[in-house]
Design a protein around this motif. Sequence first.
Motif, mmCIF file in Angstrom:
data_model
loop_
_atom_site.group_PDB
_atom_site.id
_atom_site.type_symbol
_atom_site.label_atom_id
_atom_site.label_comp_id
_atom_site.label_asym_id
_atom_site.label_seq_id
_atom_site.Cartn_x
_atom_site.Cartn_y
_atom_site.Cartn_z
ATOM 1 N N ILE A 40 0.848 -1.191 0.000
ATOM 2 C CA ILE A 40 0.000 0.000 0.000
ATOM 3 C C ILE A 40 0.884 1.241 0.000
ATOM 4 O O ILE A 40 2.041 1.185 0.433
ATOM 5 C CB ILE A 40 -0.950 0.041 1.221
ATOM 6 C CG1 ILE A 40 -0.148 0.105 2.532
ATOM 7 C CG2 ILE A 40 -1.913 -1.127 1.224
ATOM 8 C CD1 ILE A 40 -0.983 0.485 3.725
ATOM 9 N N LEU A 41 0.317 2.332 -0.502
ATOM 10 C CA LEU A 41 1.027 3.606 -0.421
ATOM 11 C C LEU A 41 0.860 4.119 0.997
ATOM 12 O O LEU A 41 -0.249 4.409 1.449
ATOM 13 C CB LEU A 41 0.471 4.612 -1.432
ATOM 14 C CG LEU A 41 1.112 5.991 -1.388
ATOM 15 C CD1 LEU A 41 2.607 5.928 -1.665
ATOM 16 C CD2 LEU A 41 0.439 6.928 -2.371
ATOM 17 N N LYS A 42 1.966 4.193 1.703
ATOM 18 C CA LYS A 42 1.948 4.604 3.102
ATOM 19 C C LYS A 42 1.853 6.117 3.231
ATOM 20 O O LYS A 42 1.044 6.635 3.997
ATOM 21 C CB LYS A 42 3.213 4.091 3.790
ATOM 22 C CG LYS A 42 3.268 4.301 5.260
ATOM 23 C CD LYS A 42 4.513 3.628 5.823
ATOM 24 C CE LYS A 42 4.646 3.884 7.298
ATOM 25 N NZ LYS A 42 5.845 3.244 7.836
ATOM 26 N N LYS A 43 2.699 6.840 2.456
ATOM 27 C CA LYS A 43 2.654 8.306 2.523
ATOM 28 C C LYS A 43 3.284 8.927 1.293
ATOM 29 O O LYS A 43 4.033 8.283 0.562
ATOM 30 C CB LYS A 43 3.334 8.826 3.782
ATOM 31 C CG LYS A 43 4.813 8.504 3.888
ATOM 32 C CD LYS A 43 5.391 9.021 5.199
ATOM 33 C CE LYS A 43 6.828 8.556 5.366
ATOM 34 N NZ LYS A 43 7.422 9.052 6.600
ATOM 35 N N ARG A 58 8.330 12.024 -3.297
ATOM 36 C CA ARG A 58 8.640 10.673 -2.861
ATOM 37 C C ARG A 58 7.339 9.969 -2.491
ATOM 38 O O ARG A 58 6.525 10.502 -1.752
ATOM 39 C CB ARG A 58 9.570 10.682 -1.658
ATOM 40 C CG ARG A 58 9.931 9.300 -1.145
ATOM 41 C CD ARG A 58 10.854 9.337 0.069
ATOM 42 N NE ARG A 58 12.073 10.048 -0.262
ATOM 43 C CZ ARG A 58 12.659 10.944 0.531
ATOM 44 N NH1 ARG A 58 12.132 11.238 1.700
ATOM 45 N NH2 ARG A 58 13.761 11.545 0.168
ATOM 46 N N LEU A 59 7.178 8.771 -3.023
ATOM 47 C CA LEU A 59 6.065 7.912 -2.644
ATOM 48 C C LEU A 59 6.646 6.781 -1.806
ATOM 49 O O LEU A 59 7.582 6.102 -2.232
ATOM 50 C CB LEU A 59 5.366 7.351 -3.883
ATOM 51 C CG LEU A 59 4.749 8.369 -4.835
ATOM 52 C CD1 LEU A 59 4.274 7.700 -6.112
ATOM 53 C CD2 LEU A 59 3.611 9.112 -4.166
ATOM 54 N N VAL A 60 6.106 6.582 -0.602
ATOM 55 C CA VAL A 60 6.621 5.558 0.303
ATOM 56 C C VAL A 60 5.601 4.423 0.353
ATOM 57 O O VAL A 60 4.468 4.613 0.796
ATOM 58 C CB VAL A 60 6.867 6.129 1.717
ATOM 59 C CG1 VAL A 60 7.422 5.046 2.637
ATOM 60 C CG2 VAL A 60 7.802 7.328 1.658
ATOM 61 N N LEU A 71 9.802 5.466 -3.859
ATOM 62 C CA LEU A 71 9.844 5.769 -5.287
ATOM 63 C C LEU A 71 10.062 7.267 -5.420
ATOM 64 O O LEU A 71 9.201 8.063 -5.056
ATOM 65 C CB LEU A 71 8.543 5.348 -5.976
ATOM 66 C CG LEU A 71 8.439 5.613 -7.467
ATOM 67 C CD1 LEU A 71 9.554 4.901 -8.237
ATOM 68 C CD2 LEU A 71 7.076 5.182 -7.997
ATOM 69 N N GLU A 72 11.250 7.644 -5.881
ATOM 70 C CA GLU A 72 11.611 9.054 -6.033
ATOM 71 C C GLU A 72 11.129 9.572 -7.383
ATOM 72 O O GLU A 72 11.382 8.952 -8.413
ATOM 73 C CB GLU A 72 13.128 9.221 -5.928
ATOM 74 C CG GLU A 72 13.728 8.726 -4.628
ATOM 75 C CD GLU A 72 13.411 9.601 -3.426
ATOM 76 O OE1 GLU A 72 13.149 10.806 -3.612
ATOM 77 O OE2 GLU A 72 13.431 9.075 -2.302
ATOM 78 N N LEU A 73 10.456 10.718 -7.371
ATOM 79 C CA LEU A 73 9.935 11.334 -8.590
ATOM 80 C C LEU A 73 10.503 12.736 -8.732
ATOM 81 O O LEU A 73 10.675 13.441 -7.735
ATOM 82 C CB LEU A 73 8.405 11.412 -8.540
ATOM 83 C CG LEU A 73 7.661 10.103 -8.309
ATOM 84 C CD1 LEU A 73 6.188 10.380 -8.060
ATOM 85 C CD2 LEU A 73 7.841 9.185 -9.494
ATOM 86 N N PRO A 86 -2.507 8.034 -0.452
ATOM 87 C CA PRO A 86 -2.203 7.154 0.673
ATOM 88 C C PRO A 86 -3.353 6.166 0.904
ATOM 89 O O PRO A 86 -4.518 6.524 0.830
ATOM 90 C CB PRO A 86 -2.053 8.122 1.852
ATOM 91 C CG PRO A 86 -1.596 9.399 1.204
ATOM 92 C CD PRO A 86 -2.329 9.446 -0.104
ATOM 93 N N GLY A 87 -2.976 4.909 1.128
ATOM 94 C CA GLY A 87 -3.953 3.852 1.313
ATOM 95 C C GLY A 87 -4.227 3.059 0.052
ATOM 96 O O GLY A 87 -4.852 1.994 0.116
ATOM 97 N N ASP A 88 -3.768 3.550 -1.116
ATOM 98 C CA ASP A 88 -3.962 2.809 -2.360
ATOM 99 C C ASP A 88 -3.218 1.482 -2.293
ATOM 100 O O ASP A 88 -2.030 1.439 -1.966
ATOM 101 C CB ASP A 88 -3.429 3.590 -3.570
ATOM 102 C CG ASP A 88 -4.335 4.712 -4.014
ATOM 103 O OD1 ASP A 88 -5.507 4.746 -3.586
ATOM 104 O OD2 ASP A 88 -3.864 5.566 -4.801
#
Length: 135
Positions: A40-43, A58-60, A71-73, A86-88
């Motif tokens: 899940i996407l945490k934050k 940043r997707l954590v 995941l650095e964007l 978040p939650g996905d």
Amino acid sequence: ISWGNIFIFGGAVGIVASVLSILSTYARKRSAPKPDREGILKKKVIVKSKAKGIMKYRLVFEFSNGAEYNLELNVDEEPIFQYYEPGDKVCFHDGYTYPEKYEKLFDDRVVCISCGRLYPTEISHCRQCQLTLLK
């Protein structure tokens, strides 16, 4: 040009194309997390560099085994940053950089898991890399 030179030139072009294809596949596999990991996407984090004035995203993601993946964007990837919430619940597929969202029922866009471009749900293939979009 003689036939011998044509075959030599054609063979050289074929070898170069094959090497580039292998290197591209290797680079793509190295940049992605382990195959078929669900989580899940945490934050979501906006990272601002004070020294250079550069903004990154940043997707954590947190996986079922407790491991995290960042995941650095870059700033030009802001639409991808906005796409995930978040939650996905997501799945990373082997060799691809961007995760597939499981719940896309109410989304009006879908992401190409290879190059990260967003498309309306009516589009079936990525216009950049020709990958079939997962819906």
